[in-house]
Scaffold this motif. Structure first.
Motif, short mmCIF file in Angstrom:
data_model
loop_
_atom_site.label_atom_id
_atom_site.label_comp_id
_atom_site.label_asym_id
_atom_site.label_seq_id
_atom_site.Cartn_x
_atom_site.Cartn_y
_atom_site.Cartn_z
N MET A 1 0.82 -1.19 0.00
CA MET A 1 0.00 0.00 0.00
C MET A 1 0.87 1.26 0.00
SD MET A 1 -3.09 0.80 -0.09
CE MET A 1 -4.24 2.05 0.23
N LEU A 2 2.02 1.17 0.68
CA LEU A 2 2.91 2.32 0.74
C LEU A 2 3.45 2.68 -0.64
CD1 LEU A 2 4.31 4.38 2.56
CD2 LEU A 2 6.13 2.73 2.90
N TRP A 3 3.74 1.67 -1.44
CA TRP A 3 4.28 1.94 -2.78
C TRP A 3 3.24 2.63 -3.64
CZ3 TRP A 3 2.13 -0.17 -7.14
CH2 TRP A 3 1.25 -1.24 -6.96
N VAL A 4 1.95 2.36 -3.43
CA VAL A 4 0.90 3.03 -4.20
C VAL A 4 0.88 4.51 -3.84
CG1 VAL A 4 -1.59 3.18 -4.57
CG2 VAL A 4 -0.51 0.94 -4.39
N LYS A 5 0.99 4.83 -2.55
CA LYS A 5 1.01 6.24 -2.12
C LYS A 5 2.22 6.95 -2.68
CE LYS A 5 -1.59 5.67 2.15
NZ LYS A 5 -1.58 5.79 3.60
N ARG A 6 3.38 6.29 -2.64
CA ARG A 6 4.59 6.90 -3.19
C ARG A 6 4.46 7.13 -4.69
NH1 ARG A 6 9.41 3.65 -0.07
NH2 ARG A 6 9.10 4.66 1.94
N PHE A 7 3.91 6.14 -5.39
CA PHE A 7 3.72 6.27 -6.83
C PHE A 7 2.79 7.44 -7.14
CE2 PHE A 7 1.15 5.29 -10.60
CZ PHE A 7 2.15 5.30 -11.56
N LEU A 8 1.69 7.55 -6.41
CA LEU A 8 0.74 8.65 -6.65
C LEU A 8 1.36 10.00 -6.31
CD1 LEU A 8 -2.59 7.08 -5.36
CD2 LEU A 8 -1.89 7.47 -7.73
N ALA A 9 2.18 10.06 -5.27
CA ALA A 9 2.84 11.32 -4.91
C ALA A 9 3.84 11.72 -5.99
CB ALA A 9 3.54 11.18 -3.57
N ILE A 10 4.60 10.74 -6.49
CA ILE A 10 5.56 11.03 -7.57
C ILE A 10 4.83 11.45 -8.83
CG2 ILE A 10 7.27 9.97 -9.10
CD1 ILE A 10 8.20 8.34 -6.64
N LEU A 11 3.74 10.77 -9.15
CA LEU A 11 2.95 11.12 -10.33
C LEU A 11 2.38 12.53 -10.21
CD1 LEU A 11 1.80 10.08 -13.01
CD2 LEU A 11 -0.20 9.31 -11.72
N ALA A 12 1.89 12.89 -9.03
CA ALA A 12 1.36 14.23 -8.81
C ALA A 12 2.46 15.28 -8.96
CB ALA A 12 0.73 14.32 -7.43
N MET A 13 3.66 15.00 -8.46
CA MET A 13 4.77 15.96 -8.60
C MET A 13 5.17 16.12 -10.07
SD MET A 13 7.20 15.61 -5.24
CE MET A 13 7.65 13.91 -5.43
N ILE A 14 5.15 15.03 -10.82
CA ILE A 14 5.49 15.10 -12.25
C ILE A 14 4.45 15.93 -12.99
CG2 ILE A 14 5.68 13.74 -14.37
CD1 ILE A 14 7.01 11.54 -12.65
N VAL A 15 3.17 15.69 -12.72
CA VAL A 15 2.10 16.45 -13.38
C VAL A 15 2.21 17.92 -13.02
CG1 VAL A 15 -0.40 16.80 -13.44
CG2 VAL A 15 0.54 14.49 -13.61
N LEU A 16 2.47 18.23 -11.75
CA LEU A 16 2.61 19.62 -11.33
C LEU A 16 3.82 20.27 -12.00
CD1 LEU A 16 1.62 21.90 -9.47
CD2 LEU A 16 3.19 21.01 -7.74
N SER A 17 4.93 19.56 -12.08
CA SER A 17 6.14 20.11 -12.70
C SER A 17 5.91 20.39 -14.18
CB SER A 17 7.30 19.14 -12.54
OG SER A 17 7.58 18.93 -11.19
N VAL A 18 5.29 19.48 -14.87
CA VAL A 18 5.00 19.68 -16.29
C VAL A 18 4.05 20.86 -16.47
CG1 VAL A 18 3.89 18.65 -18.31
CG2 VAL A 18 5.50 17.31 -16.96
N SER A 19 3.07 20.97 -15.59
CA SER A 19 2.13 22.09 -15.68
C SER A 19 2.84 23.43 -15.48
CB SER A 19 1.03 21.95 -14.63
OG SER A 19 0.30 20.78 -14.83
N VAL A 20 3.75 23.49 -14.54
CA VAL A 20 4.49 24.73 -14.29
C VAL A 20 5.35 25.09 -15.49
CG1 VAL A 20 6.33 25.76 -12.88
CG2 VAL A 20 4.44 24.55 -11.79
N VAL A 21 6.03 24.10 -16.07
CA VAL A 21 6.88 24.36 -17.24
C VAL A 21 6.03 24.86 -18.40
CG1 VAL A 21 8.35 23.26 -18.98
CG2 VAL A 21 8.71 22.78 -16.56
N VAL A 22 4.89 24.24 -18.65
CA VAL A 22 4.01 24.69 -19.74
C VAL A 22 3.52 26.10 -19.46
CG1 VAL A 22 1.77 24.27 -20.83
CG2 VAL A 22 3.34 22.36 -20.44
N PHE A 23 3.13 26.39 -18.22
CA PHE A 23 2.67 27.73 -17.85
C PHE A 23 3.75 28.77 -18.11
CE2 PHE A 23 2.33 31.11 -14.67
CZ PHE A 23 1.08 31.61 -14.99
#
Length: 100
Positions: A1-23
């Motif tokens: 279960m911990l790996w799912v939370k880590r994966f989702l946190a990493i995925l959220a950070m990647i999406v946020l980073s890409v959004s900031v770069v596009v902005f």
């Protein structure tokens, strides 16, 4: 279960980073702000938006300080009340039935 939370946190950070770069890439055009006769230097629009975002966050944090302080004071009072009730409860439990 911990790996799912880590994966989702990493995925959220990647999406946020890409959004900031596009902005940033879409808001590089120069802009100048005017307020009450004051003119700012000509900077990329992303600088003004980022500064407004940061200033809004700081103002929100500062406005929340009185509410957090009041909540902490109330919580301390409630904790002392709970402690008093626990002591009273323990004293009543220790009281033998023949004392009644």
């Amino acid at each position: 279960m911990l790996w799912v939370k880590r994966f989702l946190a990493i995925l959220a950070m990647i999406v946020l980073s890409v959004s900031v770069v596009v902005f940033v890439l879409e808001n590089l055009q120069a802009a100048r702000l005017a307020f009450l006769g004051w003119q700012s230097p000509e900077w990329p629009l992303v600088v003004f938006v980022s500064l407004a975002f940061i200033a809004g966050g700081l103002i929100g944090l500062l406005l929340g300080v009185p509410f957090r302080t009041r909540a902490r004071i109330r919580m301390a009072g409630l904790q002392s009340e709970v402690s008093r009730f626990r002591k009273e409860n323990q004293a009543l439990r220790e009281k033998s039935p023949k004392d009644q």
